[in-house]
Design a protein around this motif. Sequence first.
Motif, short mmCIF file in Angstrom:
data_model
loop_
_atom_site.label_atom_id
_atom_site.label_comp_id
_atom_site.label_asym_id
_atom_site.label_seq_id
_atom_site.Cartn_x
_atom_site.Cartn_y
_atom_site.Cartn_z
N GLU A 176 -12.16 32.03 26.15
CA GLU A 176 -11.20 32.90 26.40
C GLU A 176 -10.64 32.99 27.93
O GLU A 176 -11.86 32.91 28.85
N CYS A 177 -9.77 33.00 28.51
CA CYS A 177 -9.38 32.74 29.82
C CYS A 177 -8.32 33.84 30.32
O CYS A 177 -7.71 34.83 29.57
N TYR A 178 -8.44 33.82 31.70
CA TYR A 178 -7.59 34.76 32.44
C TYR A 178 -7.30 33.89 33.63
O TYR A 178 -8.14 33.09 34.47
N LEU A 179 -5.94 34.15 34.02
CA LEU A 179 -5.07 33.46 35.25
C LEU A 179 -4.46 34.30 36.14
O LEU A 179 -3.67 34.90 35.41
N GLU A 180 -4.31 34.26 37.39
CA GLU A 180 -3.77 35.11 38.22
C GLU A 180 -3.39 34.33 39.49
O GLU A 180 -4.34 33.71 39.99
N PHE A 181 -2.22 34.69 39.96
CA PHE A 181 -2.01 33.79 41.36
C PHE A 181 -1.98 34.71 42.35
O PHE A 181 -1.40 35.97 42.28
N PHE A 182 -2.17 34.13 43.77
CA PHE A 182 -2.20 35.18 44.73
C PHE A 182 -1.72 34.29 45.98
O PHE A 182 -1.59 33.08 45.87
N PRO A 183 -1.22 35.04 47.09
CA PRO A 183 -0.67 34.20 48.30
C PRO A 183 -1.94 33.34 48.91
O PRO A 183 -1.36 32.16 49.52
N ASN A 184 -3.02 33.87 48.86
CA ASN A 184 -4.19 33.13 49.52
C ASN A 184 -5.29 33.29 48.96
O ASN A 184 -5.36 34.17 47.90
N ALA A 185 -6.42 32.75 48.98
CA ALA A 185 -7.93 32.85 48.47
C ALA A 185 -8.87 33.58 49.34
O ALA A 185 -9.89 33.49 49.27
N ARG A 186 -8.12 34.94 49.88
CA ARG A 186 -9.24 35.59 50.87
C ARG A 186 -10.04 36.38 49.87
O ARG A 186 -9.88 36.70 48.61
N GLN A 187 -11.07 36.96 50.39
CA GLN A 187 -12.18 37.63 49.63
C GLN A 187 -11.38 38.87 49.04
O GLN A 187 -11.89 39.34 47.95
N GLU A 257 -12.75 24.59 35.61
CA GLU A 257 -12.09 23.39 36.62
C GLU A 257 -11.04 22.83 35.59
O GLU A 257 -10.08 22.35 35.92
N ARG A 258 -11.41 22.42 34.28
CA ARG A 258 -10.39 21.67 33.43
C ARG A 258 -9.38 22.63 33.18
O ARG A 258 -8.41 22.43 32.78
N PHE A 259 -9.60 24.05 33.07
CA PHE A 259 -8.67 24.82 32.59
C PHE A 259 -7.64 24.92 33.83
O PHE A 259 -6.58 25.18 33.51
N ILE A 260 -8.07 25.02 34.92
CA ILE A 260 -7.12 24.82 36.31
C ILE A 260 -6.32 23.66 36.13
O ILE A 260 -5.12 23.55 36.55
N ARG A 261 -6.86 22.75 36.06
CA ARG A 261 -6.07 21.16 35.77
C ARG A 261 -5.27 21.61 34.84
O ARG A 261 -4.13 21.09 35.04
N SER A 283 2.33 33.14 33.81
CA SER A 283 0.96 33.08 33.50
C SER A 283 0.42 33.86 32.40
O SER A 283 -0.52 33.41 31.58
N ARG A 284 0.62 35.22 32.36
CA ARG A 284 0.08 36.16 31.24
C ARG A 284 0.62 35.56 29.87
O ARG A 284 -0.34 35.51 29.14
N GLU A 285 1.89 35.09 29.79
CA GLU A 285 2.28 34.63 28.54
C GLU A 285 1.50 33.48 28.29
O GLU A 285 1.32 33.22 27.00
N TRP A 286 1.27 32.55 29.20
CA TRP A 286 0.84 31.26 28.81
C TRP A 286 -0.70 31.41 28.43
O TRP A 286 -1.07 30.54 27.51
N CYS A 287 -1.34 32.37 28.97
CA CYS A 287 -2.86 32.58 28.69
C CYS A 287 -2.86 33.26 27.30
O CYS A 287 -3.89 32.69 26.58
N ASN A 288 -2.06 34.08 26.71
CA ASN A 288 -2.01 34.58 25.55
C ASN A 288 -2.01 33.42 24.52
O ASN A 288 -2.39 33.54 23.47
N ARG A 289 -1.00 32.55 24.86
CA ARG A 289 -0.73 31.50 23.86
C ARG A 289 -2.09 30.53 23.75
O ARG A 289 -2.36 30.12 22.78
N GLN A 290 -2.59 30.37 24.98
CA GLN A 290 -3.65 29.45 24.92
C GLN A 290 -5.02 30.13 24.32
O GLN A 290 -5.91 29.64 23.74
N ASN A 291 -5.17 31.53 24.49
CA ASN A 291 -6.22 32.04 23.80
C ASN A 291 -6.08 32.37 22.22
O ASN A 291 -6.85 32.73 21.36
#
Length: 439
Positions: A176-187, A257-261, A283-291
Amino acid sequence: MKVKCNDLESIVSHTIEEMKSECKEGHFSLDSVSVSELSRRTGISRSRLRTWKKKGGSFSRKKRSTPPFHIMDGYSSLLDGLLSKGISNSVVCLDYLRHEGFPGSLSTVKEYISDHKDLLPPKHRPVEGLGTRGRRYTTEPGTVFQMDWGFVNVETESGDRLRAACFAMICHHCGECYLEFFPNARQENLFIGMIHAFRFLGVPTYVLTDNMKSVVIGRTLDGQPIWQHDYAQFMQAIGFRTKLCKPRHPYTKGKVERFIRHAKDNLVSGINVNNLNDLNAASREWCNRQNSICHAGCDLPPEEVHSTRCSHTIHPLQEQAELMNYLCPIRRISFDGFITYEGRRFGVPGWYTRSCVRVCREYDTLTIYSEDLQKVLKTYTVTWSRRDSCCMDQFSSKEPEELPTMPVRTVIHLEDRKSFENADFFKKFDFTKEGPEDE
């Protein structure tokens, strides 16, 4: 007399004998043998078989006539030693030989290496002491989640490139996966992404990640991780623990890592968006299809396995007031009344007297809170434009007079006019009186 032949000749001769036995007597001829059929049976390429027919049924090359004194005499042992070490580059071998006084050319070295390839060690040697089988890292349902960062370049509809950091979290057991995008990878974005993922997937016992600087800052002498101070507080507030593994290691953290690829190759490659919010919506719609797709690993869709098996171990995220400190990072107000968030500037009301605020963006709505999160100062609809967003009461109508930055310490004393008139020093400047040359 013993006939010299190599393996290819023996293979072809054996195949021809089989074809001859299949034909009737008197109807077989070597010239009538089909090259295509012979290539299919022997596995030798057609071009090589045609060359074989032209040479009269021989694969051997015509060797040059060797003179009584060969130019490699005295240097073959040195070249054999280089080949046994795996050095087969003819230019490198020629440099070694020239250093020892070799008078030959590069073509001679190439020919010798081609005839003595059996001296080269095998490319892949089996590691001694290790078995031929490996066991993958497996866990119980809902015990471990994997998380990682990835970076993507997305083309927008206007033709520009959107650089974004991709946060991914996946259940190690069911996928089961979750994906979200941000402007940067800060803490601060790591905390926001983890809280959103925990709301969607639940909170596991362990989170598996690599040695990113926002999580761990070093190791002790006995190998124990030294957690980053804010991340240690975050783990205690949420109620989970963290395990570290090697980066890009498929046996432990390969699923995320395979999921990100997979997301880069499928979601990002063929999408046109306007801004980061559109990318997250896709990405939310795409994750729902993958799940909802059946996975071969568990023979069921991940969302079904996660809701039935993994739900017994994971616990839902407790919505407590402490989470707002992570969802709303602190920003300092500039001298002109702006705060910067995700590369854009937003105005703060002028009646707010403190120097810091907290900012939270939910989809296209950005909310500015007071530093203690007790009051909403301003709400914006994010347009993703680079222009500054001002508020009505950001500046007062009457601008205050600018005061000097340093106190005035210089004092000028004015003396009485009569004291100037009676002073002898200033009599020479009295031009009202007539001089001796005017008389």
